[in-house]
Design an enzyme around this catalytic site. Structure first.
Site, PDB file in Angstrom:
ATOM      1  N   CYS A  20       0.767  -1.081  -0.040  1.00  0.00           N
ATOM      2  CA  CYS A  20       0.080   0.031  -0.155  1.00  0.00           C
ATOM      3  C   CYS A  20       0.891   1.162   0.080  1.00  0.00           C
ATOM      4  CB  CYS A  20      -0.793   0.225   1.332  1.00  0.00           C
ATOM      5  SG  CYS A  20      -1.474   1.501   1.811  1.00  0.00           S
ATOM      6  N   CYS A  25       1.744   4.169   3.859  1.00  0.00           N
ATOM      7  CA  CYS A  25       3.141   4.564   4.671  1.00  0.00           C
ATOM      8  C   CYS A  25       4.172   4.020   4.076  1.00  0.00           C
ATOM      9  CB  CYS A  25       2.921   3.642   5.964  1.00  0.00           C
ATOM     10  SG  CYS A  25       1.592   4.041   6.912  1.00  0.00           S
ATOM     11  N   CYS A  45      -6.641   0.238   9.083  1.00  0.00           N
ATOM     12  CA  CYS A  45      -5.473   0.824   8.869  1.00  0.00           C
ATOM     13  C   CYS A  45      -4.841   1.493  10.196  1.00  0.00           C
ATOM     14  CB  CYS A  45      -5.629   1.827   7.731  1.00  0.00           C
ATOM     15  SG  CYS A  45      -4.491   2.934   7.362  1.00  0.00           S
ATOM     16  N   GLN A  69      -5.859  20.448  10.348  1.00  0.00           N
ATOM     17  CA  GLN A  69      -4.757  19.525  10.388  1.00  0.00           C
ATOM     18  C   GLN A  69      -5.146  18.030  10.922  1.00  0.00           C
ATOM     19  OE1 GLN A  69      -1.898  20.765   9.410  1.00  0.00           O
ATOM     20  NE2 GLN A  69      -2.128  23.169   9.506  1.00  0.00           N
ATOM     21  N   TYR A 125      -3.811  31.805   4.037  1.00  0.00           N
ATOM     22  CA  TYR A 125      -4.097  30.213   4.024  1.00  0.00           C
ATOM     23  C   TYR A 125      -4.806  29.975   5.369  1.00  0.00           C
ATOM     24  CZ  TYR A 125      -0.712  30.990   0.131  1.00  0.00           C
ATOM     25  OH  TYR A 125      -0.072  31.528  -1.104  1.00  0.00           O
ATOM     26  N   GLU A 147      -8.606  33.138   2.967  1.00  0.00           N
ATOM     27  CA  GLU A 147      -8.762  31.676   2.833  1.00  0.00           C
ATOM     28  C   GLU A 147      -9.718  31.670   1.576  1.00  0.00           C
ATOM     29  OE1 GLU A 147      -8.131  28.444   3.762  1.00  0.00           O
ATOM     30  OE2 GLU A 147      -9.500  28.064   2.216  1.00  0.00           O
ATOM     31  N   ASP A 159       0.533  29.671   5.802  1.00  0.00           N
ATOM     32  CA  ASP A 159       0.399  28.059   5.726  1.00  0.00           C
ATOM     33  C   ASP A 159      -0.187  27.468   4.584  1.00  0.00           C
ATOM     34  OD1 ASP A 159       0.000  25.549   6.830  1.00  0.00           O
ATOM     35  OD2 ASP A 159      -1.374  26.146   8.438  1.00  0.00           O
ATOM     36  N   CYS A 178       4.044  22.041   4.791  1.00  0.00           N
ATOM     37  CA  CYS A 178       3.873  20.609   4.506  1.00  0.00           C
ATOM     38  C   CYS A 178       4.716  19.750   3.610  1.00  0.00           C
ATOM     39  CB  CYS A 178       2.100  19.823   4.532  1.00  0.00           C
ATOM     40  SG  CYS A 178       1.456  20.666   3.178  1.00  0.00           S
TER      41      CYS A 178
HETATM   42  C1  SAM Z   1      -2.367  23.890   4.676  1.00  0.00           C
HETATM   43  S1  SAM Z   1      -3.806  24.509   4.957  1.00  0.00           S
HETATM   44  C2  SAM Z   1      -3.930  25.604   6.203  1.00  0.00           C
HETATM   45  C3  SAM Z   1      -5.184  25.873   6.896  1.00  0.00           C
HETATM   46  C4  SAM Z   1      -4.812  26.465   8.383  1.00  0.00           C
HETATM   47  N1  SAM Z   1      -3.899  27.372   8.482  1.00  0.00           N
HETATM   48  C5  SAM Z   1      -4.929  25.326   9.337  1.00  0.00           C
HETATM   49  O1  SAM Z   1      -3.918  25.277   9.843  1.00  0.00           O
HETATM   50  O2  SAM Z   1      -5.879  24.585   9.535  1.00  0.00           O
HETATM   51  C6  SAM Z   1      -3.950  25.685   3.442  1.00  0.00           C
HETATM   52  C7  SAM Z   1      -5.174  26.372   3.455  1.00  0.00           C
HETATM   53  O3  SAM Z   1      -5.263  27.264   2.053  1.00  0.00           O
HETATM   54  C8  SAM Z   1      -6.391  27.164   1.281  1.00  0.00           C
HETATM   55  N2  SAM Z   1      -5.922  27.608   0.081  1.00  0.00           N
HETATM   56  C9  SAM Z   1      -5.439  26.880  -0.739  1.00  0.00           C
HETATM   57  N3  SAM Z   1      -4.905  27.803  -1.980  1.00  0.00           N
HETATM   58  C10 SAM Z   1      -5.111  29.436  -1.625  1.00  0.00           C
HETATM   59  C11 SAM Z   1      -5.167  30.426  -2.105  1.00  0.00           C
HETATM   60  N4  SAM Z   1      -4.399  30.535  -3.502  1.00  0.00           N
HETATM   61  N5  SAM Z   1      -5.634  31.474  -1.421  1.00  0.00           N
HETATM   62  C12 SAM Z   1      -5.996  31.553  -0.204  1.00  0.00           C
HETATM   63  N6  SAM Z   1      -6.284  30.287   0.598  1.00  0.00           N
HETATM   64  C13 SAM Z   1      -5.784  29.135  -0.206  1.00  0.00           C
HETATM   65  C14 SAM Z   1      -6.967  25.897   1.507  1.00  0.00           C
HETATM   66  O4  SAM Z   1      -8.246  25.814   1.292  1.00  0.00           O
HETATM   67  C15 SAM Z   1      -6.425  25.550   2.859  1.00  0.00           C
HETATM   68  O5  SAM Z   1      -7.598  25.939   3.604  1.00  0.00           O
END
Ligand code: SAM
Length: 477
Positions: free
Chosen positions: A77, A80, A156, A277, A306, A327, A389, A416
């Protein structure tokens, strides 16, 4: 080197996926499941121009950090990749991975800290996304590495047991009603994916279907009810021939509409489509560190780009003068607005729906102008702090360029994907620049470099897998 040749190799490094890397006459040989320091008898199974792939036949000298994988489908799989490493070895691999990206991609000389590891290294995920298929009845599983071939699972161990019990209820429903799984080749069949989001106070279940109606949904509800869970059930209509799991079309069928959570005294709710997360324990560690590193005072303005469902925006709004959250998903912004209202933070945070690139194009000049005006008026101006983020692809270079014009006092970057983190940080410190020939290493920009890396910390958000989260703090020089 030739195919089928057997060689004795000492593993010198790790590749991106946790595979061991050895060298033969300068050429890299990637050996899945081999660990640094081990001496292995390896059969070469593929030879390309610049690299080869080998398979372990025998481990002659074993690393102390090697352990027995706990899952029967590990290696088959693709979920992991590193169950053969114990907790310390996994943490070491992830630190090395982040360090390697910072050095190789961002040309950064920073020393990456030790990986922060949680207590839970199994059953840690709060989100299950299970592809479904038909194999004499409904089956679920994950895809084999680099393929779309499903490896069926019954359990899993990185997922929580309650979410998996819903899969078994769905299987019973399919047996009882003869509602079949989706087949991606024929584009026929209904049940595509099971998505479960679990929290302290209940779970949201989404059945992704190739249609707009789930027949005999009462049978499914009856089977889930038997599990004694506090839950809400949605269907998501996804009729496209695509790898994208969910569409924007959610319909609520029964139970909870949202999950109400409490985090550090903040009440907030999460919808099925809002980003969360996947590992609560590590999320708390990262958020707390972000707040500490921000060194926020009541005069400071924070921009949380984000921002998802807005929890981190609220953390910063509580202690700063004002916090903006940006967002792209409107439902997540709605959750963030509700969060602000429920926690008395409406006057201290503003959640904007939109693409960060577009929103920041307007917000950054506004912040810049306001700061200049306040300075002119002799006002006590605080710092401007940016939290980034982004998703795996990182931050758009246009945004980084805007940030270099505004020069926020501090940038806290949560990522990430260490490769895009290293690229973006490389740009912010002036090691890399977008040119007409693409992204290039630059010596000139160093002269105008305004940032230095204060710290880079990996977090093991995804134990047993090759993935790693990292937090990087940048300060003005
Ligand atoms: C890695 S997540 C982080 C969310 C938040 N900081 C958290 O810790 O829960 C990235 C976020 O960015 C948003 N996103 C992706 N592309 C974007 C963009 N171009 N402009 C604004 N937000 C965006 C996604 O919908 C998602 O909610």
């Amino acid at each position: 080197m030739k195919k089928n040749e057997v060689v004795i190799l000492t593993i010198e490094n790790y590749g991106d996926g946790g595979e061991g890397v050895a060298r033969v006459d300068g050429m890299a040989v990637f050996i899945p499941f081999a660990m640094i320091g081990e001496v292995c008898e390896v059969v070469i199974i593929l030879v390309k121009k610049n690299y080869a792939i080998g398979k372990i036949q025998k481990i002659i000298e074993k690393d102390q950090g090697r352990c027995e994988p706990f899952c029967s489908v590990f290696g088959k799989c693709g979920g992991c990749q590193i169950q053969h490493m114990d907790k310390d070895a996994q943490s070491d691999f992830k630190r090395k991975k982040v360090q390697d990206c910072m050095t190789r991609i961002g040309f950064l000389q920073c020393q990456v800290e030790e990986t922060v590891v949680g207590e839970k290294t199994r059953r840690y995920r709060n989100k299950l996304q299970l592809p479904l298929a038909d194999n004499n009845g409904l089956v679920g599983g994950f895809y084999a590495p680099f393929s779309h071939r499903m490896v069926e699972i019954n359990d899993c161990e990185i997922q929580d047991e309650e979410s998996l019990s819903v899969f078994h209820a769905l299987r019973l429903y399919s047996n009882l009603t003869d509602v079949k799984a989706y087949d991606e080749r024929s584009h026929k069949g209904l049940l595509r994916h099971l998505v479960v989001r679990n929290s302290q106070n209940g779970m949201l279940i989404t059945i992704v279907i190739n249609g707009n109606f789930l027949p005999q949904s009462d049978v499914l509800i009856r089977e889930i009810d038997k599990l004694g869970l506090n839950y809400g059930l949605y269907i998501n209509e996804n009729t496209e021939m695509t790898n994208v799991i969910t569409s924007e079309k959610y319909t609520h069928l029964t139970g909870l509409k949202e999950l109400n959570q409490n985090d550090d005294g903040l009440e907030y709710s999460v919808m099925p489509q809002s980003f969360l997360q996947v590992n609560e324990e590590i999320k708390d560690e990262i958020y707390q560190r972000a707040v500490v590193e921000g060194e926020i005072t009541a005069n400071d303005v924070v921009v949380n780009a984000y921002s998802g469902a807005g929890l981190l925006t609220a953390y910063f709004a509580k202690i700063s003068k004002f916090c903006y959250g940006i967002e792209i998903i409107a439902e997540a912004t709605a959750s963030a607005d509700k969060l602000a209202k429920d926690n008395g933070l409406v006057s201290k945070m503003k959640n904007v729906t939109g693409d960060c690139k577009e929103v920041l194009k307007k917000l950054i000049p506004k912040l810049k102008k306001q700061r200049a005006l306040d300075l002119e008026l002799g006002k006590n101006v605080g710092s401007i702090i940016f939290v980034l983020d982004p998703p795996r692809k990182g931050v758009d270079s246009d945004i980084l360029e805007e940030l270099l014009k505004l020069l926020p006092d501090k940038i806290i970057y949560i990522s990430c994907n260490p490769a895009s983190l290293a690229r973006d940080v490389g740009m912010l410190v002036g090691n890399l620049a977008v040119t007409s020939k693409g992204l290039l290493k630059t010596e000139d920009l160093k002269k105008i470099s305004k940032y230095k890396v204060k710290s880079v910390t990996p977090y093991d958000m995804f134990p047993q897998t090759k993935h790693v989260e990292a937090l990087c703090v940048l300060e003005l020089n």
